[in-house]
Design an enzyme around this catalytic site. Structure first.
Site: not given
Length: 241
Positions: A16, A40
């Site tokens: 998304i 990350k």
């Protein structure tokens, strides 16, 4: 103790635009004169680069390209998993345990190396890490304010409200949310965004940081121009005390 700011970026689902918005935030912080680093902590899906002889993750590479303060790969991504699937499944197949303590340690060091650290989660807010913990536990271990990336497509209102409720239920601070239009053909996109804005403001006091239009190709620089960075910085600094 470090005076750096930090935030945890989560999403209403996978695919998304969480990485795009994280990169846009990094660009925005740089425009504000801050050195920004990216983490990350858990990445699922890797490819081997024959040029440098290292395993890479596309999202992590994009974060590195947008970050002003680069971290060593092992600090930026303590857990790089090979297959692009649910982290707890891939970790079990690779015989690895996704521990929170090493991530917290890496984040603490990253905070010493930059003015602000953007931590991008994996998938949505409650993606399992093993049979006991999920990414919500990771956000809680880091103790960071959370920014939600809402993928604007059919079903986004329900996903946004459920995600905000889950974050608040863990006692975490919601610093803001970003609407990212992933379906350019969606009907009533503006009305959906306004509905989410009104409900999140009323129920959680969460401001809309910006609306990123559908960008083809995706561009962190262009996306950054649609974000209200002063508003976000005020929220982060207020939370930091």
């Amino acid at each position: 103790m470090s005076s750096a700011l930090s935030l945890f970026v989560t999403g209403t689902d996978t695919e998304i635009g969480k990485t795009l918005v994280s990169c846009a935030l990094l660009r925005g912080f740089a425009e504000a004169g801050l050195s920004a680093a990216a983490m990350k902590p858990i990445a699922a899906g890797a490819y081997f680069n024959v040029e440098d002889g290292l395993w890479h993750n596309e999202d992590a590479d994009q974060l590195d390209a947008a970050a002003g303060a680069l971290l060593p790969p092992e600090m930026r991504t303590p857990y790089l998993l090979k297959a692009p699937a649910a982290p707890h499944i891939v970790a079990a197949q690779e015989g690895r345990t996704l521990k929170l303590a090493p991530i917290v340690d890496c984040h603490r060091e990253a905070m010493r190396r930059a003015d602000v650290v953007v931590v991008e989660g994996v998938g949505g807010f409650r993606v399992p890490l093993d049979d006991q913990r999920d990414t919500a536990d990771l956000a809680l271990a880091l103790g960071l304010p959370v920014v939600i990336v809402v993928g604007v497509r059919l079903g986004c209102i329900n996903h946004a409200l459920l995600t905000a409720d889950a974050i608040a239920a863990r006692g975490l601070h919601l610093a803001g949310w970003v609407a990212n239009i992933v379906d350019p053909a969606m009907r009533f996109a503006d009305e959906n965004i306004e509905t989410i804005r009104a409900w999140l403001q009323r129920e959680h006091g969460v401001p809309l940081i910006g609306t990123v239009p559908h960008l083809a190709p995706p561009s962190a620089e262009r996306a950054a121009t649609h974000l209200d960075m002063p508003l976000l910085l005020r929220a982060l600094r207020a939370h930091a005390g």
